[in-house]
Design a protein around this motif. Sequence first.
Motif, mmCIF file in Angstrom:
data_model
loop_
_atom_site.group_PDB
_atom_site.id
_atom_site.type_symbol
_atom_site.label_atom_id
_atom_site.label_comp_id
_atom_site.label_asym_id
_atom_site.label_seq_id
_atom_site.Cartn_x
_atom_site.Cartn_y
_atom_site.Cartn_z
ATOM 1 N N ASN A 257 0.824 -1.210 0.000
ATOM 2 C CA ASN A 257 0.000 0.000 0.000
ATOM 3 C C ASN A 257 0.853 1.252 0.000
ATOM 4 O OD1 ASN A 257 -2.241 -1.692 0.431
ATOM 5 N ND2 ASN A 257 -1.747 -1.746 2.600
ATOM 6 N N LEU A 258 0.234 2.290 -0.492
ATOM 7 C CA LEU A 258 0.838 3.609 -0.390
ATOM 8 C C LEU A 258 0.025 4.359 0.638
ATOM 9 C CD1 LEU A 258 1.393 4.568 -4.125
ATOM 10 C CD2 LEU A 258 3.151 4.323 -2.403
ATOM 11 N N ILE A 259 0.646 4.746 1.716
ATOM 12 C CA ILE A 259 -0.153 5.382 2.756
ATOM 13 C C ILE A 259 0.236 6.834 2.919
ATOM 14 C CG2 ILE A 259 -0.446 3.241 4.016
ATOM 15 C CD1 ILE A 259 1.548 4.593 6.075
ATOM 16 N N LEU A 260 -0.703 7.562 3.464
ATOM 17 C CA LEU A 260 -0.481 8.975 3.708
ATOM 18 C C LEU A 260 -0.283 9.246 5.192
ATOM 19 C CD1 LEU A 260 -3.154 10.321 1.284
ATOM 20 C CD2 LEU A 260 -0.755 10.834 1.148
ATOM 21 N N GLY A 261 -0.882 8.424 6.006
ATOM 22 C CA GLY A 261 -0.688 8.601 7.442
ATOM 23 C C GLY A 261 -1.633 9.566 8.091
ATOM 24 N N PHE A 262 -2.872 9.565 7.653
ATOM 25 C CA PHE A 262 -3.860 10.310 8.424
ATOM 26 C C PHE A 262 -5.225 9.700 8.171
ATOM 27 C CE2 PHE A 262 -5.928 13.035 5.182
ATOM 28 C CZ PHE A 262 -5.001 13.004 4.159
ATOM 29 N N SER A 263 -6.167 10.141 8.957
ATOM 30 C CA SER A 263 -7.532 9.646 8.797
ATOM 31 C C SER A 263 -8.463 10.807 8.506
ATOM 32 C CB SER A 263 -8.015 8.954 10.069
ATOM 33 O OG SER A 263 -7.215 7.851 10.350
ATOM 34 N N ILE A 264 -9.493 10.489 7.769
ATOM 35 C CA ILE A 264 -10.454 11.545 7.409
ATOM 36 C C ILE A 264 -11.833 11.191 7.917
ATOM 37 C CG2 ILE A 264 -9.273 12.373 5.355
ATOM 38 C CD1 ILE A 264 -11.219 10.582 3.741
ATOM 39 N N GLY A 265 -12.598 12.210 8.102
ATOM 40 C CA GLY A 265 -14.001 12.019 8.451
ATOM 41 C C GLY A 265 -14.821 13.016 7.675
ATOM 42 N N GLY A 266 -16.096 12.733 7.553
ATOM 43 C CA GLY A 266 -16.980 13.663 6.857
ATOM 44 C C GLY A 266 -17.374 13.153 5.493
ATOM 45 N N GLY A 267 -18.112 13.974 4.792
ATOM 46 C CA GLY A 267 -18.606 13.583 3.482
ATOM 47 C C GLY A 267 -20.085 13.918 3.372
ATOM 48 N N ILE A 268 -20.524 14.037 2.132
ATOM 49 C CA ILE A 268 -21.910 14.472 1.957
ATOM 50 C C ILE A 268 -22.888 13.373 2.350
ATOM 51 C CG2 ILE A 268 -21.416 16.194 0.222
ATOM 52 C CD1 ILE A 268 -22.065 14.218 -1.918
ATOM 53 N N ASP A 269 -22.364 12.157 2.527
ATOM 54 C CA ASP A 269 -23.263 11.100 2.953
ATOM 55 C C ASP A 269 -23.144 10.835 4.444
ATOM 56 O OD1 ASP A 269 -21.201 8.220 2.140
ATOM 57 O OD2 ASP A 269 -20.653 10.289 2.586
ATOM 58 N N GLN A 270 -22.434 11.674 5.144
ATOM 59 C CA GLN A 270 -22.266 11.489 6.584
ATOM 60 C C GLN A 270 -23.042 12.559 7.344
ATOM 61 O OE1 GLN A 270 -20.289 8.908 7.778
ATOM 62 N NE2 GLN A 270 -20.352 8.353 5.623
ATOM 63 N N ASP A 271 -23.177 12.322 8.627
ATOM 64 C CA ASP A 271 -23.911 13.255 9.479
ATOM 65 C C ASP A 271 -22.970 14.363 9.925
ATOM 66 O OD1 ASP A 271 -25.510 12.887 12.743
ATOM 67 O OD2 ASP A 271 -25.407 14.554 11.333
ATOM 68 N N PRO A 272 -23.186 15.583 9.458
ATOM 69 C CA PRO A 272 -22.227 16.648 9.784
ATOM 70 C C PRO A 272 -22.280 17.065 11.239
ATOM 71 C CG PRO A 272 -24.097 17.543 8.606
ATOM 72 C CD PRO A 272 -24.305 16.063 8.638
ATOM 73 N N GLY A 273 -23.373 16.730 11.900
ATOM 74 C CA GLY A 273 -23.463 17.120 13.296
ATOM 75 C C GLY A 273 -22.487 16.381 14.188
ATOM 76 N N GLN A 274 -21.928 15.293 13.682
ATOM 77 C CA GLN A 274 -21.016 14.486 14.480
ATOM 78 C C GLN A 274 -19.579 14.937 14.367
ATOM 79 O OE1 GLN A 274 -21.995 12.008 16.391
ATOM 80 N NE2 GLN A 274 -24.131 12.190 15.775
ATOM 81 N N ASN A 275 -19.362 15.923 13.548
ATOM 82 C CA ASN A 275 -17.990 16.333 13.292
ATOM 83 C C ASN A 275 -17.516 17.232 14.428
ATOM 84 O OD1 ASN A 275 -15.626 17.408 12.334
ATOM 85 N ND2 ASN A 275 -16.422 17.831 10.279
ATOM 86 N N PRO A 276 -16.552 16.786 15.201
ATOM 87 C CA PRO A 276 -16.126 17.631 16.320
ATOM 88 C C PRO A 276 -15.237 18.791 15.890
ATOM 89 C CG PRO A 276 -14.892 15.594 16.311
ATOM 90 C CD PRO A 276 -15.861 15.486 15.191
ATOM 91 N N PHE A 277 -14.789 18.772 14.669
ATOM 92 C CA PHE A 277 -13.824 19.779 14.237
ATOM 93 C C PHE A 277 -14.448 20.945 13.508
ATOM 94 C CE2 PHE A 277 -10.393 17.138 15.383
ATOM 95 C CZ PHE A 277 -10.751 15.851 15.060
ATOM 96 N N SER A 278 -15.650 20.774 13.044
ATOM 97 C CA SER A 278 -16.213 21.837 12.207
ATOM 98 C C SER A 278 -16.884 22.879 13.074
ATOM 99 C CB SER A 278 -17.222 21.244 11.229
ATOM 100 O OG SER A 278 -18.237 20.578 11.942
ATOM 101 N N GLU A 279 -16.780 24.118 12.591
ATOM 102 C CA GLU A 279 -17.472 25.189 13.290
ATOM 103 C C GLU A 279 -18.951 25.158 12.965
ATOM 104 O OE1 GLU A 279 -14.332 28.627 12.689
ATOM 105 O OE2 GLU A 279 -16.256 29.263 13.524
ATOM 106 N N ASP A 280 -19.199 25.061 11.689
ATOM 107 C CA ASP A 280 -20.571 25.041 11.223
ATOM 108 C C ASP A 280 -21.033 23.595 11.207
ATOM 109 O OD1 ASP A 280 -22.011 25.764 7.946
ATOM 110 O OD2 ASP A 280 -22.908 25.172 9.858
#
Lengths: 148, 692
Positions: free
Chosen positions: A46-69
């Motif tokens: 594998n080629l890895i980048l070394g981080f994880s992502i969260g979010g997406g238009i199919d996810q619940d934005p209210g669960q995102n602890p990092f977003s202001e909005d």
Amino acid sequence: MTPLPSSPHLCFSFHSPVFLVPACLLLKMPVHCQRIEIQKLQQGDNLILGFSIGGGIDQDPGQNPFSEDKTDKGIYVTRITPGGPADVAGLMMGDKIMQVNGWDMTMVTHDRARKRLTKKNEGVVRLLVTRKSLEEVVKQSMNKYPRQ
Amino acid sequence: MFCRNQTARATVARGSALEMEIRRGKFRKSVFLDTSQQDSDIQKKIDHEIRMRDGACKLLAACSQREQALEAAKSLQTCSTRIMAYMSELQRMKEAQVMQKVTRRSSDAGPMDDRLPCKGKVAISDLRIPLMWKDTEYFKNKGELHRCAVFCLLQLGGEIFDTDMVIVDRTLTDICFDNTIVFKEASPGFELRVELYSCCSEDDYSAGSTPRKLASKLSSSLGRSAGKKLRAAMEPGPCSPISNGGASPLLLPVPSVAGPKYHLLAYTTLSLSNVQDSFRTHDLTISGNEECSYWLPLYGSMCCRLAAQPHCMTQQMISGRLKVKQCGGDPQSSTKVYAVLKGTSLFCYHQQEDVEANIEPAFTIAVNKETRIRASEKDPHSNVQNICISNQYGGEEVTHTLTTESREDTHRWMEAFWQHFYDMSQWKQCCDDLMKIELPSPRKPAPATPKQGSLYHEMVIESSDDLSSTVSDILARRMQELELRSQLGTSSTWMSVFEENSACCPHPCTSHLSGPRPCTLHQLSRSPVSPHRCPQLALLSSDASLTSDSDSHRSTSPCSHHHGWPEPSSNFSLLSSSPSHLRPRTLSLDAKLSTLRGRGYGGGGTFHCSCQPPPSSLLAPLPISSRSPRSQRSTQTTLSCSSSTSSNSSSNSEGSHSPAEGAPFSRPSMARRSLRNLRARLDPRNWLQSQV
């Protein structure tokens, strides 16, 4: 004799990046836009980048602890593997990824975002990220966790 | 069609899914007369698919989330298609058997030496279907985006595979499927049917009275005329879609379950002429029109990479001992070799062992379309025929003469050469050069997640198959074990990584000590830009550290602490080092150090976990998706260890300079709680995260 002040020496090198940030604050910029180039690391198959992502238009934005909005359905960095390629490149937890190699990431599904970052034929990803100013971040934390 | 005096009974296993289906009147029992080994294989497959289909139906009925429903409906569609294909295969086999019996009787043996070309692997990958959204789409402000869930069904021979499901809306310019699908046994005359199914992703599925009506109407109509026609006569391959309001032609009468239903949107058939080692564009036939709910504005073409690896290119066709003589050379000098015919060459090794040992062959003779092979005249003395292979090498003709050990061998070799040439003529451009087929990496089974209920979560975890996360999971579990056995300072190889980190951690701390700094600066340095950050320990350690922190406060921080994560903004927590361990600590921004200083905490370092001897009986099992929250703490570097107040700078310096001496820094419960909170919020059950 060369003085061997361990701390001042390190102080010098460690402080430079720190000094950059307050400048940004002084200008009262609400967000900090940054271009980050990450070289992928080969790990077995594998080629890895070394981080994880969260979010997406199919996810619940209210669960995102990092977003202001809390209706923001963008892609956020949720974790950085220490010492990994993203870490080395300066990506930080909480960054919102706006673009990857020119492709828009503000209106993508979570899986599309993940796939956009893990293309096997790409060795480098260039991200455009925005970062909440740390002052705001501090303020938020103060509000949420009032001193006892 | 069947002989009257056949008394064989159908041997459908009792209680099997197939029997149930027969009882339900879906299949005629007579179809299963006269079972043989092949048939039972197919029956097993049908059985399996029927079970899968029932499972999918149940899941569809039970699930509440849209994505789950769409995935379940997709599985349902795939299972139905497979059942149809197996059924028709079974039918054909029955007919073939009967025909065989009939022809045998009439002693009308057909040509017995029909040469069959070898089979091969066919792989299709990087499917991309461009979309052509009209301008008006972008300006439509009808609330939510019109979205469709799409997937592709690929069928070749008896093998049917589906791609992953993709949600498409007007933000996408192409539908991309990243799957690589490999069909193992394809003949050169294969027909690969690609079907694009789509389903509108906005309907309210639970209260679908109309869809149900449609489904039942379809099922009854298909069940009678069209269904029989399909079952009896259909070859798995191209078939004209039944124009039935855009309904899928391969849709079996499904038990009507309320839920999303996929409809055929476009299809095409690919064959040997489309095979190439690079991407090509193919035309799609679109079924359905703009009125349909599942409509997507397809551009009308599809790009993909279709590669084929015939077995004659990848497998050894024949091998054996030969004597090879090059014409024009010394007639006495023939070399004894062990020759292997594979691909476009005859590899001649000195010994048979060289083949396995991967040693370079002594020499190689080309065997390709330009090669001419013929058997020479029988040698009157030895009565052995020689085989001559002629190639043109840059205008010059070079001939090699092969001598085998016996007449039978000669015959075998000639036969093999003929077969090889035949294969190459059948597979055409695939035999020019070996095409690469990237095998999809084997999916690692999802680690047993304790509480994952959502199918969607499980799907994503599987497909990410990220080695580092699996490794992290394993490490996390090992950490747990270590903690539980209270083994101090056991340094496994990976612990040394942690040790390094902790060693360098003090430095940034010290850097801040040179002078009092305002709070803000330290907070700013919470996540310093690139290289000056301390390499942090991954994930797991922080969890263990949390638990070890709590050893003094067992009562107040029960097992659930590992759910707690502070907001990243508040994560200027610093665990100061414990007295006896190299673990710097982070303190919460809000911590009142003066009050907490007195309490010696058992070390809550982010960077060294196992040093702590906490009998963590309270250590709850770490959530498997440890990748997400675990190293939150790690980003809170010890930079802020200098933290907050200058008043503590002295003690800070102690702590950081020589962590071994330890500073009486404490871990306030505040940090723990906020840590818990963040970790709870980053729980992938609530909010999906993926590692890249």
